[in-house]
Structure formats: structure tokens, C-alpha cells
Scaffold this motif. Structure first.
Motif, mmCIF file in Angstrom:
data_model
loop_
_atom_site.group_PDB
_atom_site.id
_atom_site.type_symbol
_atom_site.label_atom_id
_atom_site.label_comp_id
_atom_site.label_asym_id
_atom_site.label_seq_id
_atom_site.Cartn_x
_atom_site.Cartn_y
_atom_site.Cartn_z
ATOM 1 N N ASN A 1 76.552 -62.907 -1.991
ATOM 2 C CA ASN A 1 77.532 -63.332 -2.991
ATOM 3 C C ASN A 1 78.362 -62.145 -3.459
ATOM 4 O O ASN A 1 77.827 -61.081 -3.747
ATOM 5 C CB ASN A 1 76.829 -63.948 -4.202
ATOM 6 C CG ASN A 1 76.354 -65.340 -3.929
ATOM 7 O OD1 ASN A 1 76.267 -65.776 -2.788
ATOM 8 N ND2 ASN A 1 76.030 -66.061 -4.980
ATOM 9 N N ASP B 1 80.339 -62.500 -6.211
ATOM 10 C CA ASP B 1 80.692 -62.835 -7.585
ATOM 11 C C ASP B 1 79.499 -62.490 -8.468
ATOM 12 O O ASP B 1 78.448 -62.082 -7.973
ATOM 13 C CB ASP B 1 81.098 -64.307 -7.722
ATOM 14 C CG ASP B 1 80.052 -65.274 -7.200
ATOM 15 O OD1 ASP B 1 78.908 -64.867 -6.950
ATOM 16 O OD2 ASP B 1 80.376 -66.462 -7.026
ATOM 17 N N ASN B 2 79.665 -62.630 -9.761
ATOM 18 C CA ASN B 2 78.616 -62.222 -10.706
ATOM 19 C C ASN B 2 78.116 -60.812 -10.396
ATOM 20 O O ASN B 2 76.917 -60.564 -10.292
ATOM 21 C CB ASN B 2 77.467 -63.219 -10.719
ATOM 22 C CG ASN B 2 77.885 -64.560 -11.266
ATOM 23 O OD1 ASN B 2 78.638 -64.628 -12.226
ATOM 24 N ND2 ASN B 2 77.419 -65.628 -10.661
ATOM 25 N N ARG C 1 84.158 -66.762 -11.949
ATOM 26 C CA ARG C 1 84.302 -66.457 -10.526
ATOM 27 C C ARG C 1 85.730 -66.118 -10.118
ATOM 28 O O ARG C 1 85.949 -65.526 -9.080
ATOM 29 C CB ARG C 1 83.826 -67.637 -9.695
ATOM 30 C CG ARG C 1 82.389 -67.993 -9.955
ATOM 31 C CD ARG C 1 81.972 -69.105 -9.078
ATOM 32 N NE ARG C 1 81.083 -68.498 -8.084
ATOM 33 C CZ ARG C 1 80.530 -69.151 -7.117
ATOM 34 N NH1 ARG C 1 80.776 -70.408 -6.942
ATOM 35 N NH2 ARG C 1 79.732 -68.535 -6.284
#
Length: 157
Positions: free
Chosen positions: A101, A103-104, A126
Motif C-alpha cells: 500500500n 497510502d496511510n 487517500r
């Protein structure tokens, strides 16, 4: 970190980029009792032993960051700590190595003597580009730029 702290303290540079290690290199950390490669354990599949290995590696890197920040805090320049006169951005381009991922993202912004509000956790969702943070830092430090990469607006620090 020692060389970077020295370069900042001696005014050899005021802007630096420093990669601790290419996690994709699969470096192992036997001195942390992690004989597997970093990349390998980052694909943990929620397995407790791999999660523990990732935790040890992350702790090692954060403790090194803490020593660097302490070194900057202890150095004085024009009546302030060098950390107060410096913005340090620390983070990763991967939010979850198991799922790749982007994002975050785990990011810390340290120092800056009230150029940024301290002690907060910010969830930007996001859709906010990381370049918005980079643009805000550049402007905060005096760079007169309008945009950076895929920025849409500078973040309010």
C-alpha cells in the motif's frame, strides 16, 4: 546520521536526503535477531513471528532517528537548538509492506521551532498527495515555489 548531523552543524548543507536502506534489498538484521531479510518479513501475512521481526527493525530505525534528533537538540546555534532550526521529515513510501500500500504512510515531521504544530496525528485521507507536505515544507523553509511534483496545495503545518 552522525555525518548528516555534522554536515548540518557545520553548515556544510541545510538540505539533505538520506535513505536508511533499500528495504527491497532484503537486508537482514542478525544483530536484532532477525536473520530473514527486511523485505521478506515485510510480507508478513499477519504471522506473529514476522510481525515481531518488522517491529524490531522499525524500532531500530526509530531509535537511530531519536539519537539523531537528540544530537540536533543538544547543538546550539544563535541561541536555539539546531533541531529548532531544522525540519526533519522521516517516513516511508509504503504504508503496509504486506499489501504494498502506498497510502496511510507513516511519516514524522520533527523540529522546526513552531513552524509546524507539534503533537498531532493527521489523517489526510487517500487522495492527498505526499507532494502537498513536501510543498509546505519547502515554503516553510523559505523556498518560493508554487508547486512541487503532483501537489495540489500546500498542507497547513
Amino acid at each position: 546520521y552522525e555525518l548528516l548531523a555534522m554536515a548540518i552543524a557545520t553548515d556544510r548543507t541545510r538540505v539533505a536526503s538520506f535513505m536508511l536502506g533499500n528495504a527491497g534489498s532484503n537486508r537482514s538484521y542478525p544483530f536484532l535477531d532477525v536473520p530473514q531479510g527486511h523485505h521478506e518479513v515485510s510480507h508478513h501475512g499477519k504471522q506473529p513471528e514476522k510481525l515481531e521481526a518488522v517491529r524490531r527493525i522499525n524500532r531500530f530505525h526509530l531509535e537511530a532517528l531519536a539519537r539523531f534528533l537528540t544530537r540536533l537538540e543538544q547543538r546550539r546555534e544563535e541561541g536555539q537548538s539546531l533541531l529548532a532550526r531544522t525540519l526533519v521529515l522521516y517516513g516511508s513510501g509504503i504504508g503496509d509492506g504486506d499489501r504494498h500500500n502506498h497510502d496511510n504512510l507513516p511519516v514524522l515531521l520533527c523540529g522546526g521551532d513552531r513552524r509546524a504544530t507539534a503533537g498531532q496525528h493527521v489523517d489526510l485521507g487517500r487522495e492527498t498527495p505526499m507532494a502537498n507536505l513536501h510543498l509546505a515544507i519547502a515554503r516553510t523553509m523559505g523556498a518560493g515555489i508554487e508547486t512541487f511534483a503532483d501537489s495540489t496545495a500546500p498542507l497547513a503545518l
